[in-house]
Motif scaffolding. Structure first.
Motif, mmCIF file in Angstrom:
data_model
loop_
_atom_site.group_PDB
_atom_site.id
_atom_site.type_symbol
_atom_site.label_atom_id
_atom_site.label_comp_id
_atom_site.label_asym_id
_atom_site.label_seq_id
_atom_site.Cartn_x
_atom_site.Cartn_y
_atom_site.Cartn_z
ATOM 1 N N ASP A 279 0.825 -1.210 0.000
ATOM 2 C CA ASP A 279 0.000 0.000 0.000
ATOM 3 C C ASP A 279 0.866 1.269 0.000
ATOM 4 O O ASP A 279 2.016 1.271 0.405
ATOM 5 N N ASP B 165 -4.762 6.211 -5.486
ATOM 6 C CA ASP B 165 -4.729 5.734 -4.090
ATOM 7 C C ASP B 165 -4.593 6.877 -3.098
ATOM 8 O O ASP B 165 -5.041 6.781 -1.954
ATOM 9 N N LEU C 161 -5.959 9.678 -2.733
ATOM 10 C CA LEU C 161 -7.169 10.294 -2.187
ATOM 11 C C LEU C 161 -7.700 9.520 -0.985
ATOM 12 O O LEU C 161 -8.285 10.087 -0.080
ATOM 13 N N SER C 162 -7.471 8.208 -0.988
ATOM 14 C CA SER C 162 -7.952 7.454 0.173
ATOM 15 C C SER C 162 -6.905 7.377 1.282
ATOM 16 O O SER C 162 -7.250 7.434 2.465
ATOM 17 N N VAL C 163 -5.628 7.271 0.929
ATOM 18 C CA VAL C 163 -4.644 7.118 2.019
ATOM 19 C C VAL C 163 -4.283 8.461 2.655
ATOM 20 O O VAL C 163 -3.975 8.536 3.842
ATOM 21 N N GLY C 164 -4.321 9.541 1.870
ATOM 22 C CA GLY C 164 -4.024 10.860 2.422
ATOM 23 C C GLY C 164 -2.557 11.030 2.788
ATOM 24 O O GLY C 164 -1.705 10.204 2.450
ATOM 25 N N HIS D 263 -5.924 19.772 3.549
ATOM 26 C CA HIS D 263 -7.069 19.132 2.897
ATOM 27 C C HIS D 263 -7.775 20.113 1.959
ATOM 28 O O HIS D 263 -8.076 19.800 0.807
#
Ligand SMILES: Nc1ncnc2c1ncn2[C@@H]1O[C@H](COP(=O)(O)OP(=O)(O)OP(=O)(O)O)[C@@H](O)[C@H]1O
Ligand SMILES: [Mg+2]
Length: 354
Positions: free
Chosen positions: A150, A278, A280-283, A301
Motif C-alpha cells: 500500500d 490511491d 485520495l484514500s490514504v491521504g 485538505h
C-alpha cells in the motif's frame, strides 16, 4: 567480547533538534542542535541546552548551528556534535565505534552527502547508513515495510525542511524537499512585530509565542488565545512587553504556512495515475515538529484535496525508524575490518524482521 549491538546508534540531525537512539536504551537525547564557541580561542564551550542559554547573553560566545536546512553545513561542528553525543551516551566511550544510521533529507545534495560522510566517519562511525527522512518516519510509525504494497505519503515538516515522500512497495516513488519549516514561521512573527508594533523580538521569543498561541487561520471555532512577549522598543531602545493573540500570529504565519502546503502538493505531483488514485484514500501523514501546528491538517485538505492527519506528536518517528533499520539489518554485519568508508544510501526498505 565487545558488545557491538550496544553501540548501534541512530541519529536524526535536525536543524533545530538532534535526536539519538541507542539500542536497548531508547531515545537518549533530544538536544537543540547548537554549539557555543568561544570567540577568542575557538574552543567549543557547550552543546545543546547550555549553549542555547548562552545565546545573545554571553558576549564572548558565538553560536554555531552545525546543521542547516537539514544538512551538516559546518562540517567540523557537525563532527564535534556527533562525536560528543556518541561519547556522552556510550558507556565505553573511548572505544565506541558505532554502527550509525543517520536520517537525511531525501533531496540531500552531493556536497552535503560528502560532508555528512566525512563528519560521521571522523566522529568514529564504523559503518554508516543514510536513510531519507520520509522512509525513516514511515518505519518509525510502523506504517511501512518492504512487504507492504500500500501507498504511504509522509510529509515531515521540521524547522527548516519540509520533506515529502511517496512510498510504495518498500521504496521511495517520488520525493520533494523544500527549504521551509517552523523557523520561517518564527521569522514571520519577528517581522510582523517589528512592522506593526515597532518592537524587535528574539527568534526564541517568537517561537515561544507560536507554540503558545499559534494556529493556522481561519480559526473556525478555535478560541483566540493571547500571550505576552518581551522585546526591545525600536524607537527608544528600552525593553517593552506586548500581547500577541492567535489572530496576530495567524496573520504573520499565513505566508510561510501556504509555502509548506505548496511543498506538500509538489511532493505528490508526478506519481503514476495508479498511485495518484490511491492518494485520495490514504491521504498524507504528517510528522516533524511543525506538523503539530493546530489547523494545518485542515488547510492541507482544503488546498490539496488530500486528507491529512498528524502521525507523530512526539517528533521521534524518524529516529525510531532509523533505529528499527539498525535492528533489522543486524545480521548483515560487515567484516570486522571493513574500512571502505562507503556509506549506504537506503532508498528502498530493508526486509524488516518483526
Ligand atoms: N506544537 C507545535 N506547534 C507548532 N510548531 C511546533 C510545535 N512543536 C514544535 N514545533 C516547531 O517544530 C520545529 C522543530 O521540529 P523538528 O524537531 O521536527 O525539526 P528538526 O528535525 O530539528 O528540523 P529539520 O528536520 O527541518 O532539519 C520548530 O520550528 C518548532 O518551533
Ligand atoms: Mg527533522
Amino acid at each position: 567480547m565487545w558488545d557491538f549491538a550496544g553501540r548501534d546508534t541512530a541519529i536524526d540531525m535536525g536543524s533545530s533538534t538532534v535526536r539519538m537512539h541507542l539500542k536497548d536504551r531508547g531515545v537518549v537525547c533530544r538536544e537543540p542542535s547548537l554549539l557555543a564557541r568561544c570567540r577568542r580561542t575557538g574552543r567549543i564551550l557547550a552543546l545543546g541546552v547550555p549553549a542555547q542559554k548562552m545565546a545573545g547573553r554571553n558576549p564572548d560566545v558565538t553560536l554555531v548551528r552545525p546543521v542547516r536546512e537539514g544538512a551538516p553545513t559546518e562540517t567540523d561542528a557537525a563532527e564535534y556534535m556527533m562525536r560528543a553525543l556518541v561519547r556522552r551516551h556510550h558507556r565505553r566511550h573511548y572505544t565506541a565505534r558505532p554502527r550509525l544510521v543517520v536520517t537525511v533529507p531525501s533531496g540531500l545534495t552531493p556536497v552535503h552527502y560528502r560532508a555528512l560522510r566525512f563528519s560521521a566517519y571522523q566522529a568514529g562511525a564504523r559503518r554508516l547508513t543514510l536513510l531519507p527522512t520520509p522512509i525513516a518516519a514511515a518505519i518509525g510509525m510502523g506504517m511501512t515495510s518492504a512487504l507492504r504494497s500500500d501507498v504511504t505519503v509522509i510529509a515531515n515538516i521540521g524547522a527548516e525542511v519540509t520533506d515529502v515522500g511517496v512510498i510504495a512497495f518498500g521504496g521511495l516513488v517520488t520525493s520533494h524537499t523544500a527549504l521551509i519549516g517552523g523557523s520561517a514561521l518564527d521569522r514571520a512573527i519577528v517581522d510582523l512585530v517589528r512592522r506593526e508594533y515597532r518592537v524587535a523580538l528574539s527568534r526564541s521569543a517568537a517561537e515561544a509565542a507560536k507554540l503558545e498561541v499559534g494556529a493556522v487561520p481561519p480559526l473556525g471555532r478555535r478560541p483566540v488565545r493571547q500571550t505576552e512577549v518581551n522585546g526591545r522598543d525600536i524607537a527608544t531602545g528600552m525593553p517593552r512587553s506586548l500581547v500577541l493573540t492567535t489572530v496576530d500570529v495567524g496573520r504573520a504565519i499565513a505566508g510561510p504556512v501556504a509555502d509548506i502546503v505548496d511543498a506538500i502538493g509538489a511532493g505528490v505531483v508526478g506519481c503514476s495515475p495508479e498511485i495518484s488514485g490511491d492518494l485520495l484514500s490514504v491521504g498524507v501523514t504528517l510528522t516533524g515538529g511543525c506538523a503539530r501546528l493546530p489547523g494545518l491538517e485542515r488547510l492541507i485538505h482544503d488546498r490539496t484535496g488530500l486528507p491529512a492527519r498528524l502521525g507523530d506528536d512526539t517528533g521521534d518517528a524518524a529516529v525510531l525508524g532509523a533505529a528499527e533499520v539498525l535492528r533489522s539489518t543486524r545480521s548483515q554485519e560487515p567484516p570486522a575490518r571493513d574500512t571502505s568508508q562507503n556509506p549506504q544510501l537506503m532508498t528502498t526498505l530493508p526486509d524488516l524482521e518483526y
